[in-house]
Design a protein around this motif. Structure first.
Motif, PDB file in Angstrom:
ATOM      1  N   GLY A  66       0.786  -1.230   0.000  1.00  0.00           N
ATOM      2  CA  GLY A  66       0.000   0.000   0.000  1.00  0.00           C
ATOM      3  C   GLY A  66       0.813   1.272   0.000  1.00  0.00           C
ATOM      4  O   GLY A  66       0.251   2.359   0.094  1.00  0.00           O
ATOM      5  N   ALA A 129      -7.788   3.787  -5.187  1.00  0.00           N
ATOM      6  CA  ALA A 129      -6.749   2.984  -4.545  1.00  0.00           C
ATOM      7  C   ALA A 129      -7.047   1.508  -4.774  1.00  0.00           C
ATOM      8  O   ALA A 129      -8.208   1.110  -4.916  1.00  0.00           O
ATOM      9  CB  ALA A 129      -6.680   3.284  -3.058  1.00  0.00           C
ATOM     10  N   ASP A 132      -4.961  -2.606  -1.169  1.00  0.00           N
ATOM     11  CA  ASP A 132      -3.949  -2.335  -0.145  1.00  0.00           C
ATOM     12  C   ASP A 132      -3.759  -0.850   0.126  1.00  0.00           C
ATOM     13  O   ASP A 132      -3.047  -0.475   1.052  1.00  0.00           O
ATOM     14  CB  ASP A 132      -2.601  -2.937  -0.562  1.00  0.00           C
ATOM     15  CG  ASP A 132      -2.559  -4.433  -0.330  1.00  0.00           C
ATOM     16  OD1 ASP A 132      -2.670  -4.852   0.832  1.00  0.00           O
ATOM     17  OD2 ASP A 132      -2.434  -5.181  -1.315  1.00  0.00           O
ATOM     18  N   GLY A 133      -4.350   0.008  -0.701  1.00  0.00           N
ATOM     19  CA  GLY A 133      -4.195   1.439  -0.520  1.00  0.00           C
ATOM     20  C   GLY A 133      -3.169   2.075  -1.435  1.00  0.00           C
ATOM     21  O   GLY A 133      -2.875   3.268  -1.287  1.00  0.00           O
ATOM     22  N   GLU A 135      -1.987   4.179  -4.269  1.00  0.00           N
ATOM     23  CA  GLU A 135      -2.723   5.327  -4.800  1.00  0.00           C
ATOM     24  C   GLU A 135      -2.496   5.516  -6.295  1.00  0.00           C
ATOM     25  O   GLU A 135      -1.362   5.632  -6.755  1.00  0.00           O
ATOM     26  CB  GLU A 135      -2.260   6.578  -4.052  1.00  0.00           C
ATOM     27  CG  GLU A 135      -2.841   7.875  -4.547  1.00  0.00           C
ATOM     28  CD  GLU A 135      -2.175   9.056  -3.886  1.00  0.00           C
ATOM     29  OE1 GLU A 135      -2.900   9.815  -3.237  1.00  0.00           O
ATOM     30  OE2 GLU A 135      -0.939   9.220  -3.993  1.00  0.00           O
TER      31      GLU A 135
END
Length: 148
Positions: A66, A129, A132-133, A135
């Motif tokens: 992430g 996202a 896992d985040g 970006e």
């Protein structure tokens, strides 16, 4: 000397979940899935129309899952891209533009909701996202700057 960006490694915690997201929800082409041995697996996907692929898996990076930030996918119609991914169940934020009229700030600083005034190329963004985040951004470019 020509230098071409070929691969971006994205850190994930669950390879199968990431594979479902990128090749399923996002519609990236699944190029390879190599389970080399326990603890070492390579999955490669490629965004439609891109010459650069995304790789994730097990044992590929020490970066925390992430932690990838600011990855950009270029689109010619950000509203269409937003609608398509939203229709696939992806939570997309935007469109938005930066208050300065330049490239967006980190996080939400100077972020103004809506299309950039007069909708110039390079001026409007949307974001999402992965599970896992990591970006990602869409950036709308309809006319490239000279030399690009």
């Amino acid at each position: 000397m020509d230098l071409k960006l070929e691969v971006v490694v994205v850190p994930v915690s669950d390879v199968d979940r990431a594979k479902d997201f990128y090749s399923g929800k996002l519609g990236f082409r699944l190029d390879a899935d190599f389970p080399i041995h326990d603890g070492y697996r390579i999955v490669q996907v490629t965004p439609p129309g891109s010459a650069c692929s995304v790789i994730f898996g097990d044992g590929l990076t020490t970066a925390p899952a992430g932690s990838a930030q600011g990855l950009h996918l270029i689109v010619t119609d950000i509203e269409q891209a937003h609608a398509e991914l939203t229709g696939r169940g992806v939570d997309v934020t935007g469109p938005f533009h930066d208050a300065t009229g330049a490239f967006h700030h980190a996080g939400g600083a100077q972020r103004v909701q809506g299309m950039a005034p007069d909708r110039p190329s390079y001026g409007t963004f949307a974001s999402f996202a992965d599970p896992d985040g990591n970006e990602w951004f869409f950036q709308e470019i309809t006319t490239r700057a000279p030399g690009r």
